[in-house]
Design an enzyme around this catalytic site. Sequence first.
Site, PDB file in Angstrom:
ATOM      1  N   GLY A 177     -45.402-103.092 -33.384  1.00  0.00           N
ATOM      2  CA  GLY A 177     -45.884-102.081 -32.437  1.00  0.00           C
ATOM      3  C   GLY A 177     -44.847-100.991 -32.271  1.00  0.00           C
ATOM      4  O   GLY A 177     -44.069-100.706 -33.187  1.00  0.00           O
TER       5      GLY A 177
ATOM      6  N   GLY B 295     -44.240-108.487 -34.446  1.00  0.00           N
ATOM      7  CA  GLY B 295     -44.840-107.476 -33.559  1.00  0.00           C
ATOM      8  C   GLY B 295     -44.563-106.078 -34.090  1.00  0.00           C
ATOM      9  O   GLY B 295     -43.524-105.488 -33.779  1.00  0.00           O
TER      10      GLY B 295
ATOM     11  N   LYS C 150     -40.470-103.993 -12.488  1.00  0.00           N
ATOM     12  CA  LYS C 150     -41.475-104.127 -13.542  1.00  0.00           C
ATOM     13  C   LYS C 150     -42.829-104.265 -12.873  1.00  0.00           C
ATOM     14  O   LYS C 150     -42.932-104.773 -11.756  1.00  0.00           O
ATOM     15  CB  LYS C 150     -41.197-105.400 -14.350  1.00  0.00           C
ATOM     16  CG  LYS C 150     -41.838-105.408 -15.709  1.00  0.00           C
ATOM     17  CD  LYS C 150     -40.971-104.693 -16.734  1.00  0.00           C
ATOM     18  CE  LYS C 150     -41.584-104.682 -18.090  1.00  0.00           C
ATOM     19  NZ  LYS C 150     -40.730-104.025 -19.090  1.00  0.00           N
TER      20      LYS C 150
END
Length: 377
Positions: free
Chosen positions: A179, A177, A77
């Site tokens: 998104g 959220g 990541k």
Amino acid sequence: MDVPFQYCDELGPNKIIHVYEPELALKGVLVVDNTATGPAIGGLRMAADATTDECFRLARAMTLKNAAAGLPHGGGKSVIIADPKQPKEKKEQLIRAFAHALRDAGDYIFGPDMGTNEESMAWVRDEIGRSVGLPREIGGIPLDEIGATGWGLFQAAQVAVPYCDFELSGAKVVVQGFGSVGKHAARFLNHEGALLVGTSDSSGGIYNQGGLDVSALIQHKSQHLPITSFPGGTACTQDDILDMACDIWIPAARPDVVNEDNVSRLNTKLVLQGANIPFTHGAEKQLHQQGVCIVPDFIANAGGVICAAMEYQGTTESIAMQVIEDKIRRNTEEVLTISHRDTITPREAATKMAMQRVNKAMGFRRWNTFSNAPNYL
Ligand code: NAD
């Protein structure tokens, strides 16, 4: 100040690279956790409050996620510590500079995450040729645009609902959220008759007990308007989302949003973890003991990385969606079955399953640290 090697255990991390470029005020981190199953794939996050600690925990989640999904990729990541809403030219500059600084980290393949998207991956590809989740025009499968992760969450929901006492059609859903992940999960569930009764974004929340119009809300958000100004519901605070009674609660925003201090406020039967590491372990255990079914992050939200891995292999969008469906359905079923059979949490069952795969892959390596590792299984 971080203490060197504080994160090390028998899995990794293999490397942590801090990137700093004073002229651009670029601060970023890459963590490559474990590459026994192949070169790491994991998202590039841009967030002002991101930390090395968060990056490491997300990289570890990717090790488990990629192994659980049976992908030939390890876990990694990266984060850029910056506001994702800054002017596009500045954002492009930061992403390009970060990618350039990591041009020799060949065991990490960039993907999109919070604060980045297909366009960001095109910039990375242009800089160093090593990214997935690309725009269609340059051979990518735009995983956020098609809703690969939301599609996977929908599959997990279909498998998990029989373990709870409600039907998907008519089920009340709350998404924290709205998104890339949250809106597509809501869209697929709504298509199957579930009602989105509450959702939120960084501006606040909105609810409607009769069900929000998901398509109209997606359209509203596409105009960069705050969710609280959507006319088809009543505005509320971000925090109110926690208390809304529902059948399915989907975290699809930030880490650790549900913790020991607020977990008792949740009123749901099923949690599908769209976000990575959205609950603390203690909170998750408490909910499980109360009989709430939880499909953990690295099982439920693997759709995006499965899609990315399929793109890397050069396959088509329709095959990628089918592979997501197959893998997530199989893993969700296996995890919930083992959890019930062995009276352990779904996360413990999922970790056991993923660790068996990483363990086996590590056994093929020259530096087989697992020969001396504690017994996970
Ligand atoms: P995104 O940036 O597209 O969407 C995040 C949404 O959350 C935005 O609408 C933002 O306004 C909102 N938000 C931010 N802070 C919030 C808060 N405190 N409360 C409520 N809303 C808040 O990001 P995304 O790609 O949808 O990713 C969301 C989560 O899902 C992240 O944890 C990410 O790691 C995880 N995830 C993403 C993918 C993917 O394919 N994009 C795959 C697996 C996991």
